[in-house]
Design an enzyme around this catalytic site. Structure first.
Site, PDB file in Angstrom:
ATOM      1  N   SER A  10       0.700  -1.048   0.000  1.00  0.00           N
ATOM      2  CA  SER A  10      -0.111  -0.096   0.024  1.00  0.00           C
ATOM      3  C   SER A  10       1.051   1.308  -0.031  1.00  0.00           C
ATOM      4  CB  SER A  10      -0.794   0.093   1.349  1.00  0.00           C
ATOM      5  OG  SER A  10      -1.659  -1.081   1.336  1.00  0.00           O
ATOM      6  N   ILE A  11       0.420   2.184  -0.903  1.00  0.00           N
ATOM      7  CA  ILE A  11       1.042   3.426  -0.752  1.00  0.00           C
ATOM      8  C   ILE A  11       0.965   3.944   0.552  1.00  0.00           C
ATOM      9  CG2 ILE A  11       0.796   5.961  -1.550  1.00  0.00           C
ATOM     10  CD1 ILE A  11      -0.194   4.668  -4.229  1.00  0.00           C
ATOM     11  N   ASP A  56     -13.485   2.605   8.505  1.00  0.00           N
ATOM     12  CA  ASP A  56     -14.550   2.389   7.258  1.00  0.00           C
ATOM     13  C   ASP A  56     -15.093   3.631   7.163  1.00  0.00           C
ATOM     14  OD1 ASP A  56     -16.328   2.206   5.305  1.00  0.00           O
ATOM     15  OD2 ASP A  56     -16.627  -0.180   5.613  1.00  0.00           O
ATOM     16  N   TYR A 100      -8.989   3.856 -16.947  1.00  0.00           N
ATOM     17  CA  TYR A 100      -9.169   4.399 -15.495  1.00  0.00           C
ATOM     18  C   TYR A 100     -10.730   4.628 -15.335  1.00  0.00           C
ATOM     19  CZ  TYR A 100      -7.440   6.370 -11.605  1.00  0.00           C
ATOM     20  OH  TYR A 100      -6.894   6.779 -10.058  1.00  0.00           O
ATOM     21  N   LYS A 153     -11.098  11.315  -9.248  1.00  0.00           N
ATOM     22  CA  LYS A 153      -9.708  11.738  -9.208  1.00  0.00           C
ATOM     23  C   LYS A 153      -9.887  13.324  -9.471  1.00  0.00           C
ATOM     24  CE  LYS A 153      -7.608   8.196  -7.048  1.00  0.00           C
ATOM     25  NZ  LYS A 153      -7.608   8.247  -5.620  1.00  0.00           N
ATOM     26  N   LYS A 188       2.188  -1.195  -8.539  1.00  0.00           N
ATOM     27  CA  LYS A 188       1.416  -2.550  -8.248  1.00  0.00           C
ATOM     28  C   LYS A 188       0.884  -2.683  -6.987  1.00  0.00           C
ATOM     29  CE  LYS A 188       2.320  -7.060 -10.405  1.00  0.00           C
ATOM     30  NZ  LYS A 188       2.026  -6.712 -11.861  1.00  0.00           N
ATOM     31  N   THR A 189      -0.329  -2.372  -6.547  1.00  0.00           N
ATOM     32  CA  THR A 189      -0.955  -2.401  -5.341  1.00  0.00           C
ATOM     33  C   THR A 189      -2.464  -3.277  -5.654  1.00  0.00           C
ATOM     34  OG1 THR A 189      -2.367  -0.410  -5.585  1.00  0.00           O
ATOM     35  CG2 THR A 189      -0.106  -0.296  -4.472  1.00  0.00           C
TER      36      THR A 189
HETATM   37  N1  LIG Z   1      -1.660   2.105  -7.165  1.00  0.00           N
HETATM   38  C1  LIG Z   1      -1.615   2.939  -8.026  1.00  0.00           C
HETATM   39  O1  LIG Z   1      -0.875   2.913  -9.279  1.00  0.00           O
HETATM   40  C2  LIG Z   1      -2.030   4.279  -7.631  1.00  0.00           C
HETATM   41  C3  LIG Z   1      -1.657   5.421  -8.350  1.00  0.00           C
HETATM   42  C4  LIG Z   1      -1.929   6.792  -8.027  1.00  0.00           C
HETATM   43  C5  LIG Z   1      -2.943   6.989  -7.170  1.00  0.00           C
HETATM   44  N2  LIG Z   1      -3.291   5.876  -6.438  1.00  0.00           N
HETATM   45  C6  LIG Z   1      -4.266   5.979  -5.079  1.00  0.00           C
HETATM   46  O2  LIG Z   1      -3.545   5.729  -4.046  1.00  0.00           O
HETATM   47  C7  LIG Z   1      -4.617   5.248  -2.855  1.00  0.00           C
HETATM   48  C8  LIG Z   1      -4.348   4.193  -2.348  1.00  0.00           C
HETATM   49  O3  LIG Z   1      -4.012   2.862  -3.367  1.00  0.00           O
HETATM   50  P1  LIG Z   1      -3.037   1.991  -3.260  1.00  0.00           P
HETATM   51  O4  LIG Z   1      -2.578   1.836  -4.479  1.00  0.00           O
HETATM   52  O5  LIG Z   1      -1.862   2.045  -2.068  1.00  0.00           O
HETATM   53  O6  LIG Z   1      -3.911   0.597  -3.107  1.00  0.00           O
HETATM   54  P2  LIG Z   1      -4.321  -0.131  -1.575  1.00  0.00           P
HETATM   55  O7  LIG Z   1      -5.414  -1.166  -2.334  1.00  0.00           O
HETATM   56  O8  LIG Z   1      -3.376  -0.775  -1.076  1.00  0.00           O
HETATM   57  O9  LIG Z   1      -5.150   0.950  -0.926  1.00  0.00           O
HETATM   58  C9  LIG Z   1      -6.502   1.265  -0.956  1.00  0.00           C
HETATM   59  C10 LIG Z   1      -7.062   1.485   0.353  1.00  0.00           C
HETATM   60  O10 LIG Z   1      -8.243   2.058   0.552  1.00  0.00           O
HETATM   61  C11 LIG Z   1      -8.906   1.569   1.736  1.00  0.00           C
HETATM   62  N3  LIG Z   1     -10.365   1.655   1.645  1.00  0.00           N
HETATM   63  C12 LIG Z   1     -11.082   1.182   0.464  1.00  0.00           C
HETATM   64  N4  LIG Z   1     -12.329   1.482   0.954  1.00  0.00           N
HETATM   65  C13 LIG Z   1     -12.558   1.990   2.306  1.00  0.00           C
HETATM   66  C14 LIG Z   1     -13.445   2.501   3.336  1.00  0.00           C
HETATM   67  N5  LIG Z   1     -14.835   2.539   2.864  1.00  0.00           N
HETATM   68  N6  LIG Z   1     -12.770   3.237   4.354  1.00  0.00           N
HETATM   69  C15 LIG Z   1     -11.717   3.228   4.690  1.00  0.00           C
HETATM   70  N7  LIG Z   1     -10.565   2.693   3.738  1.00  0.00           N
HETATM   71  C16 LIG Z   1     -11.177   2.057   2.704  1.00  0.00           C
HETATM   72  C17 LIG Z   1      -8.572  -0.016   1.737  1.00  0.00           C
HETATM   73  O11 LIG Z   1      -8.677  -0.503   2.781  1.00  0.00           O
HETATM   74  C18 LIG Z   1      -7.131   0.158   1.141  1.00  0.00           C
HETATM   75  O12 LIG Z   1      -6.245   0.359   2.258  1.00  0.00           O
HETATM   76  C19 LIG Z   1      -5.754   5.536  -3.666  1.00  0.00           C
HETATM   77  O13 LIG Z   1      -6.443   6.695  -3.636  1.00  0.00           O
HETATM   78  C20 LIG Z   1      -5.423   5.211  -5.084  1.00  0.00           C
HETATM   79  O14 LIG Z   1      -6.333   5.657  -6.054  1.00  0.00           O
HETATM   80  C21 LIG Z   1      -2.968   4.445  -6.602  1.00  0.00           C
END
Ligand SMILES: NC(=O)c1ccc[n+]([C@@H]2O[C@H](COP(=O)([O-])OP(=O)(O)OC[C@H]3O[C@@H](n4cnc5c(N)ncnc54)[C@H](O)[C@@H]3O)[C@@H](O)[C@H]2O)c1
Length: 260
Positions: free
Chosen positions: A25-26, A70, A161, A168, A198-199
């Site tokens: 996770s980011i 949540d 997307y 976004k 890659k998440t």
């Molecule tokens: N992975 C990528 O390539 C990428 C690129 C740019 C932006 N992002 C953004 O980064 C952010 C984190 O995503 P990630 O890629 O680390 O994936 P991730 O799946 O690790 O994280 C997503 C998180 O959202 C949480 N979540 C979902 N619904 C929820 C709710 N109702 N209440 C609380 N938490 C909730 C999940 O529990 C999870 O921890 C997201 O906003 C994603 O859009 C991702």
């Protein structure tokens, strides 16, 4: 220059990091970077099913607070911020690193997105930022930094997307308005736009591996970013060295966004 053994530039800072699902996770990169430069962290887990995956990471981080959240459950955000107020009495950094949409909306064209699906994606991925900023602001007594994870699909069309593009775009616009409203309190709001990583969230997108390969090929810096790149940039942005930056989208993508 190496980023091993970084200086404790955030010693004494309190950071709430929302969005850790697993070690990819980011949000985990952000929490690790904040700890590495001296901040205390609070981390959350989505629900009982997610807890066993997040708990060992919270322990590795020595997280001072580990709580369920949540954002779609009434009262959970309020309970979390009440605990932060009780245990810390203040907050310096808030990371919003969450997004969600129905499977059919992530996989399907925007044209086919239902009103319900659109509203759900907006509520969890955007309005939750507004709700948590409202609760965080009174605790950011000496100013603070709020981060929200966005993606280039907000401003450019990225095939596959889908609904997350408009979502976004709304997130980035919300950051600008929050930056305007919270600026007088010394609170900066940063939309952070990482390149593809890659998440678990990314695994829901069609042909994501292709997006990764294209990003690696097009990046002037020649490499994909990792979660620590995102974390250390956020750590820097939280310091007074970045005190005149707010509201604008910061790309952490090796330069992909500058390419035609
Ligand atoms: N992975 C990528 O390539 C990428 C690129 C740019 C932006 N992002 C953004 O980064 C952010 C984190 O995503 P990630 O890629 O680390 O994936 P991730 O799946 O690790 O994280 C997503 C998180 O959202 C949480 N979540 C979902 N619904 C929820 C709710 N109702 N209440 C609380 N938490 C909730 C999940 O529990 C999870 O921890 C997201 O906003 C994603 O859009 C991702």
């Amino acid at each position: 220059m190496s980023i091993e053994n970084p200086a404790p530039i955030l010693a004494g800072y309190k950071a709430l990091v929302i969005g850790i699902a697993n070690e990819d996770s980011i949000a985990y990169g952000c929490a690790q970077a904040f700890r590495a430069v001296g901040a205390d962290v609070a981390v959350t887990y989505l629900n009982e099913k997610a807890k066993p995956h997040v708990e060992p990471l919270a322990q590795a981080l020595n997280a001072a607070i580990f709580a369920p959240l949540d954002v779609s459950q009434p009262g959970e955000l309020e309970a979390l911020f009440a605990r932060i107020e009780k245990e810390w009495g203040k907050l310096d950094i808030l990371v919003h690193s969450i997004a969600s949409a129905k499977k059919e909306d992530i996989k399907g064209d925007l044209l086919d997105c239902s009103a319900d699906g659109f509203a759900l994606a907006m509520d969890i991925s955007v309005h939750s930022l507004i709700r948590m900023s409202k609760l965080a602001a009174p605790l950011m007594k000496d100013g603070g930094s709020i981060f929200a994870m966005t993606y280039q699909g907000a401003s450019k069309v990225v095939p596959n997307y889908n609904v997350m593009g408009p979502v976004k775009a709304a997130l980035e616009a919300s950051c600008r308005y929050l930056a305007y409203e919270l600026g007088p309190q010394g609170i900066r709001v940063h939309p952070i736009s990482p390149g593809p990583l890659k998440t678990r969230a990314a695994s829901g997108l069609k042909d994501f591996d292709q997006l990764l390969n294209e990003a690696a090929e097009r990046a002037p810096l020649g490499e994909l970013v990792d979660i620590m790149d995102v974390g250390y940039t956020c750590a820097y942005l939280a310091t007074p060295y970045a005190r005149r930056l707010t509201g604008e989208t910061i790309y952490i993508d090796g330069g992909v966004n500058i390419m035609a």
